[in-house]
Design a protein around this motif. Structure first.
Motif, PDB file in Angstrom:
ATOM      1  N   GLY A 433       0.809  -1.212   0.000  1.00  0.00           N
ATOM      2  CA  GLY A 433       0.000   0.000   0.000  1.00  0.00           C
ATOM      3  C   GLY A 433       0.839   1.257   0.000  1.00  0.00           C
ATOM      4  O   GLY A 433       0.469   2.272  -0.618  1.00  0.00           O
ATOM      5  N   GLU A 434       1.992   1.221   0.663  1.00  0.00           N
ATOM      6  CA  GLU A 434       2.876   2.383   0.680  1.00  0.00           C
ATOM      7  C   GLU A 434       3.538   2.587  -0.676  1.00  0.00           C
ATOM      8  O   GLU A 434       3.767   3.712  -1.111  1.00  0.00           O
ATOM      9  N   ALA A 435       3.858   1.496  -1.346  1.00  0.00           N
ATOM     10  CA  ALA A 435       4.534   1.603  -2.643  1.00  0.00           C
ATOM     11  C   ALA A 435       3.627   2.188  -3.716  1.00  0.00           C
ATOM     12  O   ALA A 435       4.119   2.727  -4.716  1.00  0.00           O
ATOM     13  N   GLU A 436       2.324   2.119  -3.523  1.00  0.00           N
ATOM     14  CA  GLU A 436       1.393   2.608  -4.538  1.00  0.00           C
ATOM     15  C   GLU A 436       1.500   4.112  -4.753  1.00  0.00           C
ATOM     16  O   GLU A 436       1.146   4.616  -5.827  1.00  0.00           O
ATOM     17  N   SER A 437       1.967   4.848  -3.746  1.00  0.00           N
ATOM     18  CA  SER A 437       2.061   6.297  -3.889  1.00  0.00           C
ATOM     19  C   SER A 437       3.283   6.736  -4.695  1.00  0.00           C
ATOM     20  O   SER A 437       3.403   7.910  -5.037  1.00  0.00           O
ATOM     21  N   ALA A 438       4.170   5.810  -5.013  1.00  0.00           N
ATOM     22  CA  ALA A 438       5.391   6.152  -5.751  1.00  0.00           C
ATOM     23  C   ALA A 438       5.126   6.194  -7.248  1.00  0.00           C
ATOM     24  O   ALA A 438       4.168   5.611  -7.755  1.00  0.00           O
ATOM     25  N   ASN A 439       6.018   6.902  -7.984  1.00  0.00           N
ATOM     26  CA  ASN A 439       5.931   6.925  -9.449  1.00  0.00           C
ATOM     27  C   ASN A 439       6.374   5.601 -10.056  1.00  0.00           C
ATOM     28  O   ASN A 439       5.913   5.221 -11.136  1.00  0.00           O
ATOM     29  N   ARG A 440       7.261   4.903  -9.353  1.00  0.00           N
ATOM     30  CA  ARG A 440       7.821   3.663  -9.896  1.00  0.00           C
ATOM     31  C   ARG A 440       8.183   2.742  -8.746  1.00  0.00           C
ATOM     32  O   ARG A 440       8.606   3.193  -7.667  1.00  0.00           O
ATOM     33  N   VAL A 441       8.012   1.439  -8.924  1.00  0.00           N
ATOM     34  CA  VAL A 441       8.316   0.441  -7.902  1.00  0.00           C
ATOM     35  C   VAL A 441       9.435  -0.452  -8.402  1.00  0.00           C
ATOM     36  O   VAL A 441       9.374  -0.988  -9.522  1.00  0.00           O
ATOM     37  N   VAL A 442      10.482  -0.604  -7.579  1.00  0.00           N
ATOM     38  CA  VAL A 442      11.589  -1.501  -7.877  1.00  0.00           C
ATOM     39  C   VAL A 442      11.508  -2.657  -6.889  1.00  0.00           C
ATOM     40  O   VAL A 442      11.629  -2.454  -5.671  1.00  0.00           O
ATOM     41  N   SER A 443      11.288  -3.862  -7.389  1.00  0.00           N
ATOM     42  CA  SER A 443      11.158  -5.042  -6.541  1.00  0.00           C
ATOM     43  C   SER A 443      12.436  -5.860  -6.631  1.00  0.00           C
ATOM     44  O   SER A 443      12.809  -6.328  -7.711  1.00  0.00           O
ATOM     45  N   LEU A 444      13.133  -6.021  -5.489  1.00  0.00           N
ATOM     46  CA  LEU A 444      14.372  -6.784  -5.463  1.00  0.00           C
ATOM     47  C   LEU A 444      14.066  -8.274  -5.362  1.00  0.00           C
ATOM     48  O   LEU A 444      13.027  -8.673  -4.835  1.00  0.00           O
ATOM     49  N   SER A 445      14.979  -9.081  -5.838  1.00  0.00           N
ATOM     50  CA  SER A 445      14.786 -10.533  -5.839  1.00  0.00           C
ATOM     51  C   SER A 445      14.809 -11.068  -4.421  1.00  0.00           C
ATOM     52  O   SER A 445      15.362 -10.451  -3.504  1.00  0.00           O
ATOM     53  N   ASP A 446      14.202 -12.234  -4.229  1.00  0.00           N
ATOM     54  CA  ASP A 446      14.144 -12.859  -2.915  1.00  0.00           C
ATOM     55  C   ASP A 446      15.545 -13.226  -2.457  1.00  0.00           C
ATOM     56  O   ASP A 446      16.470 -13.405  -3.260  1.00  0.00           O
ATOM     57  N   SER A 447      15.706 -13.358  -1.143  1.00  0.00           N
ATOM     58  CA  SER A 447      17.005 -13.664  -0.571  1.00  0.00           C
ATOM     59  C   SER A 447      17.217 -15.163  -0.467  1.00  0.00           C
ATOM     60  O   SER A 447      16.285 -15.925  -0.179  1.00  0.00           O
ATOM     61  N   LEU A 448      18.451 -15.612  -0.668  1.00  0.00           N
ATOM     62  CA  LEU A 448      18.797 -17.018  -0.469  1.00  0.00           C
ATOM     63  C   LEU A 448      18.750 -17.411   0.999  1.00  0.00           C
ATOM     64  O   LEU A 448      18.782 -18.595   1.329  1.00  0.00           O
ATOM     65  N   ASP A 449      18.688 -16.398   1.885  1.00  0.00           N
ATOM     66  CA  ASP A 449      18.623 -16.693   3.320  1.00  0.00           C
ATOM     67  C   ASP A 449      17.237 -17.164   3.747  1.00  0.00           C
ATOM     68  O   ASP A 449      17.074 -17.694   4.844  1.00  0.00           O
ATOM     69  N   ASN A 450      16.214 -16.923   2.929  1.00  0.00           N
ATOM     70  CA  ASN A 450      14.849 -17.292   3.291  1.00  0.00           C
ATOM     71  C   ASN A 450      14.513 -18.689   2.767  1.00  0.00           C
ATOM     72  O   ASN A 450      14.858 -19.047   1.639  1.00  0.00           O
ATOM     73  N   THR A 451      13.824 -19.470   3.586  1.00  0.00           N
ATOM     74  CA  THR A 451      13.359 -20.795   3.202  1.00  0.00           C
ATOM     75  C   THR A 451      11.911 -20.944   3.635  1.00  0.00           C
ATOM     76  O   THR A 451      11.367 -20.091   4.341  1.00  0.00           O
ATOM     77  N   ASP A 452      11.296 -22.036   3.226  1.00  0.00           N
ATOM     78  CA  ASP A 452       9.948 -22.327   3.704  1.00  0.00           C
ATOM     79  C   ASP A 452      10.008 -22.710   5.174  1.00  0.00           C
ATOM     80  O   ASP A 452      10.886 -23.472   5.601  1.00  0.00           O
ATOM     81  N   MET A 453       9.084 -22.179   5.959  1.00  0.00           N
ATOM     82  CA  MET A 453       9.037 -22.513   7.374  1.00  0.00           C
ATOM     83  C   MET A 453       8.546 -23.950   7.543  1.00  0.00           C
ATOM     84  O   MET A 453       7.632 -24.393   6.849  1.00  0.00           O
ATOM     85  N   VAL A 454       9.155 -24.655   8.493  1.00  0.00           N
ATOM     86  CA  VAL A 454       8.804 -26.056   8.694  1.00  0.00           C
ATOM     87  C   VAL A 454       7.771 -26.175   9.801  1.00  0.00           C
ATOM     88  O   VAL A 454       7.665 -25.333  10.685  1.00  0.00           O
ATOM     89  N   GLY A 455       6.994 -27.242   9.725  1.00  0.00           N
ATOM     90  CA  GLY A 455       6.044 -27.530  10.790  1.00  0.00           C
ATOM     91  C   GLY A 455       4.839 -26.642  10.805  1.00  0.00           C
ATOM     92  O   GLY A 455       4.184 -26.502  11.832  1.00  0.00           O
ATOM     93  N   THR A 456       4.494 -25.993   9.694  1.00  0.00           N
ATOM     94  CA  THR A 456       3.328 -25.121   9.657  1.00  0.00           C
ATOM     95  C   THR A 456       2.458 -25.500   8.480  1.00  0.00           C
ATOM     96  O   THR A 456       2.918 -26.054   7.486  1.00  0.00           O
ATOM     97  N   ALA A 457       1.198 -25.151   8.614  1.00  0.00           N
ATOM     98  CA  ALA A 457       0.290 -25.337   7.491  1.00  0.00           C
ATOM     99  C   ALA A 457       0.451 -24.185   6.529  1.00  0.00           C
ATOM    100  O   ALA A 457       1.068 -23.177   6.827  1.00  0.00           O
ATOM    101  N   ALA A 458      -0.111 -24.333   5.348  1.00  0.00           N
ATOM    102  CA  ALA A 458      -0.049 -23.254   4.371  1.00  0.00           C
ATOM    103  C   ALA A 458      -0.850 -22.069   4.864  1.00  0.00           C
ATOM    104  O   ALA A 458      -1.813 -22.220   5.604  1.00  0.00           O
ATOM    105  N   PRO A 459      -0.448 -20.832   4.518  1.00  0.00           N
ATOM    106  CA  PRO A 459      -1.179 -19.656   4.962  1.00  0.00           C
ATOM    107  C   PRO A 459      -2.653 -19.747   4.603  1.00  0.00           C
ATOM    108  O   PRO A 459      -3.023 -20.110   3.491  1.00  0.00           O
TER     109      PRO A 459
END
Length: 693
Positions: A433-459
């Motif tokens: 919602g905050e990015a919508e007020s900008a003229n342009r949005v730059v989306s960076l790629s996901d980090s290799l440090d992030n993984t799927d959380m274990v032991g949880t159901a899908a959102p």
């Protein structure tokens, strides 16, 4: 109201820079505190050794003038509190710490310490000699005292010798003969010393200072060696000389990798920023948003090119200004109007009142900055940035720590800056919602440090939670709390709070900045004893049940005390640091990759720090988990996953969860019960977070 900085000579580089001034003030206070404790508290003289550390760090990282300023400031404080002893303690700490820090910074060794300490000892000795020559009465008094002591010692030895002769016992007779033999040498040595006292004073000064310097070097240099291996990865660079020209800027295949990291913090990126643009940068935790900010603020990339027409000019007119996530780190003045012009060059005219009016702080120029809310502090930081007339303003997650009203005000302010000023705005945010007020949005790629959380159901697939058990876990009984009670600075934080949290319950404590939420969390965790009333955990005082209650602080960095991720998780969870499998399992539970275990804490993003704290707390299986602003700084995907994880733990293990937040969107499943705080008091609240929306 217009504030004008007084003009002075143009030798700006000779004066203390704002960063040096701030560091000198902090280090001076630390050293003075150590000196006062060493002088006032009995048998605490060894604490004075700790005062060398801040002075050594200051000399190691900054110019000599910063050390001198800190020494005199700390000495003045110590003198006012503890007298001449405190002042001299600070001076000694400044000398030893300064010598060690400068020698280490210049890459020298023991020989330099010996030579420098010999010169310092000789200079001090000559100073004492000249002083005693001028203060003749004091010199005579000192010499008479020494002579009297030596004469008394010699006579005591002679008397002891006569007494042992009278006893007639051979061992004692031999001892008496030895004591008698020392009487005349004592008189002779003292007589010789008083005749050649200038040489004696200089020799003693040189010897004592050399020995003290070597001991200080041996101890403190090891501390500095440890700190040398900790890169200040998020430090903003000193501005390069040259005319300002941060825009337009072109980044071509730019990437960055922090020292010792296994992969890039910022994947190769090409980006153009022109004058007058409002650009929003989004991405997951660890995707490189803050790293991109550092590169635009002047840090050199690991590879690729950054082209701009002039210098970055960080903090200078027509240059680059940065507003950080935590405004407390940028607000330095004690008065609002003073903070706006803090660090500006001499002669710069600033319409302070107009700037404050623009950021929504009109009429607050005389207010104490210590009494501002989080949103007001953030807007004050923006005003200070605008006072530099920047060509490029970088706002790094400036809304993550403020309530909804403050967030809306900041967004409205940032979205209109490019229309009111000849500048560009780079806004880093997690919120779509905050990015919508900008003229342009730059989306960076996901980090290799992030993984799927274990032991949880899908959102979104977690079954409805059952009603809370009837067993009360936390009980507040007419609790009130006042900071600084009984002093002129007393401030009421909580007023007559009563409620009960049951086993397996999920409770949201909702309220704006300054409503008392964090104070409530600390009392619940047993970290603060309330001024009035009682707080019980499982029927016992909360202060006695701290092991049963785990709390994640709002400022996650302040809770991370170990240098590496694996050490931090193991320490918080209570198992051995070498148990790598348990560390990896704890990190996987909160969606962090195993490779992150060996990462230094200071190389993490704010959202990653928050998840590391949560990993350690969950691994110790607490009875109650208190989360103070748990979603601040966490990207949207991981926010959803964390909420599902906590919902599962509530349902499957009976974990009691208390969330402290100024927001409530998305927390309905985790916290079906909501308590609303306003000005330290519980208001008649809706029974669920949904009813507040």
């Amino acid at each position: 109201m217009t504030a004008t900085r007084p003009a002075s000579r143009p030798a700006r580089a000779r004066s203390l820079q704002p960063a040096e001034m701030a560091q000198s003030a902090v280090m001076a206070a630390l050293c003075a505190a150590c000196a006062v404790i060493a002088v006032i508290v009995p048998f605490a003289q060894s604490v004075a050794l700790l005062g060398m550390v801040p002075m050594g760090l200051l000399a190691y990282r900054y110019r000599l003038r910063a050390l001198i300023a800190a020494a005199f400031a700390g000495g003045a404080i110590a003198f006012l509190v503890a007298g001449l002893g405190g002042f001299m303690t600070v001076m000694i700490c400044a000398y030893i710490g300064g010598l060690t820090g400068i020698v280490k910074r210049k890459g020298r060794g023991v020989l330099t310490v010996l030579g420098t300490s010999m010169i310092a000892g000789l200079a001090f000795g000559l100073f004492v000699v000249v002083a005693l020559l001028g203060l003749s009465r004091l010199r005579v008094l000192i010499f008479d005292t020494i002579t009297a002591n030596a004469t008394g010692l010699a006579r005591f030895n002679e008397s002891a010798a006569r007494f042992t002769d009278w006893l007639g016992i051979p061992p004692f007779t031999w001892l008496g003969d030895g004591l008698a033999a020392t009487a005349d040498p004592i008189r002779d040595v003292v007589e010789w010393g008083l005749r050649y006292w200038p040489l004696l004073v200089c020799g003693y000064a040189v010897g004592s200072i050399m020995v003290t310097s070597l001991i200080g070097w041996w101890v403190l240099s090891r501390v500095l060696e440890q700190l040398r291996g900790i890169p200040d990865v998020h430090k903003l660079e000193t501005p390069d000389p040259g005319p300002p020209g941060p825009l337009p800027v072109q980044l071509r295949d730019v990437r960055f990798r922090y020292p010792g990291a296994e992969h890039d913090a910022l994947a190769p990126i090409s980006l153009d920023i022109d004058v007058g643009e409002h650009i929003a940068v989004t991405g997951a935790n660890g995707s490189g948003k803050t790293t991109l900010m550092l590169l635009l603020a002047g840090r050199e990339p690991s590879s690729g090119t950054v082209a701009r027409p002039g210098a970055v000019a960080l903090g200078e007119a027509n240059g680059t200004s940065v507003v950080l996530q935590h405004p407390e780190s940028q607000v330095l003045g004690t008065r609002v109007a003073d903070d706006v012009v803090w660090g500006l060059p001499p002669g710069r005219e600033v319409d302070v009142e107009a700037l404050l009016e623009e950021v929504g702080l009109g009429g607050m120029g005389e207010r104490d900055t210590g009494g501002l809310s989080g949103g007001e502090l953030q807007r004050l930081a923006v005003a200070g940035a605008l006072a530099r007339n920047p060509s490029l303003l970088i706002a790094d997650e400036v809304t993550s720590m403020v309530d909804q009203a403050g967030r809306d005000a900041l967004l409205e302010l940032l979205s209109g800056l490019t229309q009111r000023h000849p500048m560009s705005v780079l806004q880093i945010t997690h919120y779509a919602g905050e990015a919508e007020s900008a003229n342009r949005v730059v989306s960076l790629s996901d980090s290799l440090d992030n993984t799927d959380m274990v032991g949880t159901a899908a959102p979104g697939t977690t079954p409805p939670l059952e009603a809370a058990a009837t067993t009360p876990v936390i009980e507040f009984d007419h609790v009130s709390h006042e900071y600084g009670a009984g002093t002129p600075w007393a401030k009421t934080a909580l007023r007559d709070i009563s409620f009960t949290v049951h086993e397996g319950d999920g409770v949201l404590i909702h309220g704006g900045n300054g409503s008392g939420k964090s104070t409530l969390a600390w009392i619940m965790a047993g970290l603060i004893t309330p001024t009035c009333g009682a707080v019980r955990v499982d029927g016992k005082p909360a202060a006695e049940q701290s092991g049963e209650v785990a709390v994640a602080f709002q400022a996650a960095r302040l809770q991370l005390l170990r240098p590496r991720v694996d050490l931090e998780v193991a320490s918080a969870a209570g198992f051995e640091p070498g148990d790598h499998d348990r560390v990896v399992a704890a990190l996987a539970r909160v969606g962090l990759d195993a490779a992150l275990a060996r990462r230094r804490i200071d190389q993490l993003s704010g959202g990653q720090m928050r998840r590391v704290v949560l990993a350690g707390l969950l691994a110790r299986s607490p009875r109650v988990l208190i989360l103070d602003e748990p979603l601040a700084g966490v990207d949207a995907a991981n926010q959803r996953n964390l909420l599902v994880l906590l919902e599962d733990l509530r349902r499957e293990t009976g974990l009691t969860v208390v969330v402290i937040s100024h927001d409530f969107v998305g927390l309905e499943g985790l916290c079906p019960r909501t308590l609303h705080l306003k000005d330290g008091a519980l208001e008649p609240a809706a029974q669920s977070a949904k009813e507040l929306s």
